[in-house]
Design an enzyme around this catalytic site. Structure first.
Site, short mmCIF file in Angstrom:
data_model
loop_
_atom_site.label_atom_id
_atom_site.label_comp_id
_atom_site.label_asym_id
_atom_site.label_seq_id
_atom_site.Cartn_x
_atom_site.Cartn_y
_atom_site.Cartn_z
N CYS A 141 9.24 7.62 19.46
CA CYS A 141 10.22 6.52 19.96
C CYS A 141 10.94 7.15 21.00
CB CYS A 141 10.85 5.91 18.61
SG CYS A 141 12.08 6.68 18.00
N ALA A 142 12.18 6.74 21.25
CA ALA A 142 13.49 7.04 22.16
C ALA A 142 13.99 8.12 21.91
CB ALA A 142 14.32 6.04 22.70
#
Length: 179
Positions: A141-142
């Site tokens: 994800c981020a």
């Protein structure tokens, strides 16, 4: 004298009604506490079953000659974290399945080439897009938090060989592509 008796009887009735109302309130509270205790006991039982199942799976991995990290054993999880450096080596040498669980707005800025884009909020509905073939799967994800949650969810659904990219896409030093 009759009036005094009636007033006294009315007062006694009022006291009895107040006592009855209070006892009814206590009865409802006791019922509520019993329901809450029952719910907690059921939840604890379910959690114990899940933990036992995870323990069985961890032992099965060891029985098959697989390796587990210390964190997997201590935390009782079927997936591992992988450093950005080791994630890059893995992508360059082993061609793992790559799953990006960021939102479309986040992926617009770039992805790891070849990543399957399944936002975390859609993962449960789109789970059939991920084959259950045991292939190593790098999830990111981020920043690493949502992908850890995705790995946990996928492991509970029976997926294996899951790796969470530590630091997420923000830590990725490899090739980037447009979605």
């Amino acid at each position: 004298m009759t009036i005094a008796a009636i007033v006294l009887a009315a007062l006694a009735l009022l006291v009895a009604l107040v006592a009855l109302a209070k006892s009814g309130g206590w009865s409802a509270r006791v019922d509520e506490v019993e329901r809450e205790s029952r719910r907690r006991a059921e939840n604890a039982g379910e959690e114990g079953k899940r933990e036992l199942e995870t323990l069985k799976q961890l032992v099965a991995v060891l029985a098959e000659g697989g390796k587990l990290t210390r964190e997997q054993v201590i935390e009782g999880r079927m997936w591992s974290d992988v450093s950005p450096q080791n994630g890059l080596k893995l992508v360059q040498s082993a061609a793992p399945r790559i799953v990006d669980v960021r939102t479309p707005q986040e992926t617009a800025g770039g992805i790891i080439p070849g990543a399957l884009l399944i936002p975390i909020d859609d993962l449960e509905a789109r789970i059939k897009e991920l084959p259950r073939d045991g292939k190593t799967t790098l999830v990111y994800c981020a920043g690493g938090g949502r992908s850890a949650a995705a790995c946990e969810f996928l492991s509970q659904q029976g997926y294996t060989n899951l790796l969470n990219l530590e630091g997420g896409f923000g830590s990725w030093q490899g090739a980037r592509a447009k979605p």
